[in-house]
Design a protein around this motif. Sequence first.
Motif, PDB file in Angstrom:
ATOM      1  N   THR A 170       0.842  -1.203   0.000  1.00 61.40           N
ATOM      2  CA  THR A 170       0.000   0.000   0.000  1.00 61.40           C
ATOM      3  C   THR A 170       0.875   1.249   0.000  1.00 61.40           C
ATOM      4  O   THR A 170       1.824   1.338   0.769  1.00 61.40           O
ATOM      5  CB  THR A 170      -0.909   0.009   1.239  1.00 61.40           C
ATOM      6  N   LYS A 171       0.535   2.199  -0.865  1.00 62.51           N
ATOM      7  CA  LYS A 171       1.262   3.470  -0.907  1.00 62.51           C
ATOM      8  C   LYS A 171       0.276   4.614  -1.056  1.00 62.51           C
ATOM      9  O   LYS A 171      -0.690   4.510  -1.815  1.00 62.51           O
ATOM     10  CB  LYS A 171       2.236   3.509  -2.089  1.00 62.51           C
ATOM     11  N   GLY A 172       0.545   5.713  -0.368  1.00 60.14           N
ATOM     12  CA  GLY A 172      -0.289   6.899  -0.501  1.00 60.14           C
ATOM     13  C   GLY A 172       0.536   8.154  -0.358  1.00 60.14           C
ATOM     14  O   GLY A 172       1.565   8.158   0.326  1.00 60.14           O
ATOM     15  N   LEU A 173       0.100   9.215  -1.007  1.00 58.61           N
ATOM     16  CA  LEU A 173       0.796  10.501  -0.996  1.00 58.61           C
ATOM     17  C   LEU A 173      -0.198  11.546  -0.509  1.00 58.61           C
ATOM     18  O   LEU A 173      -1.391  11.437  -0.790  1.00 58.61           O
ATOM     19  CB  LEU A 173       1.258  10.820  -2.424  1.00 58.61           C
ATOM     20  N   GLY A 174       0.265  12.540   0.240  1.00 59.75           N
ATOM     21  CA  GLY A 174      -0.691  13.532   0.722  1.00 59.75           C
ATOM     22  C   GLY A 174      -0.042  14.817   1.166  1.00 59.75           C
ATOM     23  O   GLY A 174       1.174  14.976   1.133  1.00 59.75           O
ATOM     24  N   ILE A 175      -0.886  15.735   1.625  1.00 59.11           N
ATOM     25  CA  ILE A 175      -0.432  17.022   2.143  1.00 59.11           C
ATOM     26  C   ILE A 175      -1.317  17.406   3.319  1.00 59.11           C
ATOM     27  O   ILE A 175      -2.540  17.187   3.290  1.00 59.11           O
ATOM     28  CB  ILE A 175      -0.454  18.101   1.029  1.00 59.11           C
ATOM     29  N   VAL A 176      -0.692  17.932   4.381  1.00 55.75           N
ATOM     30  CA  VAL A 176      -1.437  18.291   5.591  1.00 55.75           C
ATOM     31  C   VAL A 176      -2.310  19.519   5.310  1.00 55.75           C
ATOM     32  O   VAL A 176      -1.813  20.555   4.872  1.00 55.75           O
ATOM     33  CB  VAL A 176      -0.457  18.586   6.760  1.00 55.75           C
ATOM     34  N   LYS A 177      -3.620  19.367   5.558  1.00 51.14           N
ATOM     35  CA  LYS A 177      -4.567  20.474   5.301  1.00 51.14           C
ATOM     36  C   LYS A 177      -4.900  21.242   6.577  1.00 51.14           C
ATOM     37  O   LYS A 177      -5.158  22.437   6.545  1.00 51.14           O
ATOM     38  CB  LYS A 177      -5.866  19.936   4.681  1.00 51.14           C
ATOM     39  N   SER A 178      -4.927  20.537   7.721  1.00 50.36           N
ATOM     40  CA  SER A 178      -5.164  21.211   9.003  1.00 50.36           C
ATOM     41  C   SER A 178      -4.607  20.363  10.130  1.00 50.36           C
ATOM     42  O   SER A 178      -4.569  19.134  10.031  1.00 50.36           O
ATOM     43  CB  SER A 178      -6.659  21.467   9.220  1.00 50.36           C
ATOM     44  N   VAL A 179      -4.151  21.027  11.195  1.00 46.19           N
ATOM     45  CA  VAL A 179      -3.608  20.302  12.349  1.00 46.19           C
ATOM     46  C   VAL A 179      -4.670  20.246  13.436  1.00 46.19           C
ATOM     47  O   VAL A 179      -5.448  21.178  13.615  1.00 46.19           O
ATOM     48  CB  VAL A 179      -2.317  20.981  12.869  1.00 46.19           C
ATOM     49  N   GLY A 180      -4.708  19.102  14.149  1.00 45.49           N
ATOM     50  CA  GLY A 180      -5.771  18.885  15.128  1.00 45.49           C
ATOM     51  C   GLY A 180      -7.002  18.309  14.440  1.00 45.49           C
ATOM     52  O   GLY A 180      -7.133  18.362  13.205  1.00 45.49           O
TER      53      GLY A 180
END
Length: 624
Positions: free
Chosen positions: A590-600
């Motif tokens: 399994t592989k996934g790529l992402g970007i943090v949109k909000s913390v908490g």
Amino acid sequence: MATRIGKQTLHERRKGDSALSEFADYVERQQKLRQVPGRSTTATGSKDSTTEDHAELDIIDSLGLADSVTHVRLKELLLAGSDSEGRLAQLSDVLRNRIDEGNGETLFELGYEDNGESMALTKDEWKVAMERLQAAATTLNAECQVLITRNVGGEYEAETVSEKDKHADGKVMIRRNPDTVEDVIELRIAVVGNVDAGKSTMLGVLVKGSLDDGRGKARVNLFRHKHEIESGRTSSVGMEIMGFDSRGEVVASTVPGRKLSWEEIGNRSAKVISFTDLAGHERYLRTTVFGLLSSSPNYCLLMVAANNGLIGMSKEHLGIALALNVPVLVVITKIDICPPQILQQTIQQLVRILKSPGARKIPILIKNKEECINTATQFVSQRICPIFQVSNVTGENLDLVRTFLNILPHHGHYDAQGPFEFHVNDTFSVPFVGTVVSGVVKSGVIHTGDSILIGPDSLGQFTATTIRSIERKRIGVPVCSAGQSASFALKKVRRKDVRKGMVVLPKLEQSPKVYREFVAEVLILSHATTIKTKYQAMLHVGSISQTCSIIDIDRAYVRTGDRATVAFRFVQRPEYLAVGDRLLFREGRTKGLGIVKSVGYDPSKPLNPEGSKANENGSAEVTA
């Protein structure tokens, strides 16, 4: 039935491939808008980010459409007659701006104006212009290195010269002599590829200058552990450096076989290339992924053995480099022992994969110095992928790789004006010095003696300490700024209290915020079935490597090729995160790529309200 499943899997893989390049570009744009916790985001900040998305309109400013712009042609400055001193000062100003823009170096196309128009120089005029250029460079404490010429003659003359074009022109590398070690140009290159592709051997040959004997003689000096020397396989993140002086010559020992120390290379170089030698074996993939993310490489060097082709982990490494939007250059090794037809098959396979929808690269086979120089100058475009064919035993085409590395432009976005932030990717305990942490400065500037905070620990707390000393390439420096890799010696901190994945921040009145939960926008690159809540995977964010569980998804489930908003929770401890951080998660295939949109994460505001209601109703019925 089996055929239908096979077709479905193939369709999902293609869907994931085409979505990868688009999502990687989207992540790249979002990263530029990265928000550091604690920094206020005003209306002006959002305005800036909007303009940044339309950077292609900046060309209008450079066209000089305003009436007040008085532009002096470069030809007049290079062939000045009467006002020679004044013109030389103007030419020096032009060069100074270009060198500053190129972080200490610039490639000057002698024979062409800024807008690409030919100066139509004769052979004699070109020689006069070259002397003027050298004189202007000398006033800036810089050196000129002629790379290639046309219609000039001599040792740098290009092999292919157009019959129609009789004008003289050439490409000249102008590089500043660094006043201090802090001014040395630094490039970071991650070296990846399948096991036995010749990564460590290639680096050993490039760095030492002497050729390999075909039995691994060149790689021995690069290994850090006894078991690596015995097996001949890298299992840790190795570091090697290669230096070029201001004339473009490789900084190497005059004594055959002797390897210069890092201090000698650093002190004698104007440009230093740091190679991160990563493991090729599947067993050490986690170490390789960590090395790729934590070292923040400017470029990725993919090694492919000519007799094996792009097999095993090399495809995985290429996929990760593409996901991270790092420009890739390919080196095919072992051409001396590979039959011609097998080499041809390897090249065809490589070209096919690079042209695929997932990669969208333009492969260019480098066969001579002219192609090498032209490709290196255009390598700022991430779509280009140069391919070299070398032998570490005979030394064939190694000079092309060295020339390419010498010209390679600096690539990356760093905020030297922002608040200081440093990510720890390794820790040491040095005798008579104490605890040392190494990593890359993400933003800002730091000085020796500055008070800092390092953390978070298992409770999310930060420890206050002071920087005792700073080293770059094992040479002591008083200051370090954004984009540079460095090591800090810390006062009164035990090594067991620091770990990879921590951050170093300036000491402030308020303690930095850390988070156990965060929301990210992700793209699933590959997964056999469906992913639902409570799914766990190893998550990499920069130098952070920790197991995460999915606590919420904006739909019932996700599968290969899907783009979704997902809430994650760190299993072990909270971490320091910022909106805009790039992440990669993996577990098995399994592989996934992402970007943090909000913390908490607020449980009272689920990402999929309908799904959470259904879960509540289901649990109520079970209780009844």
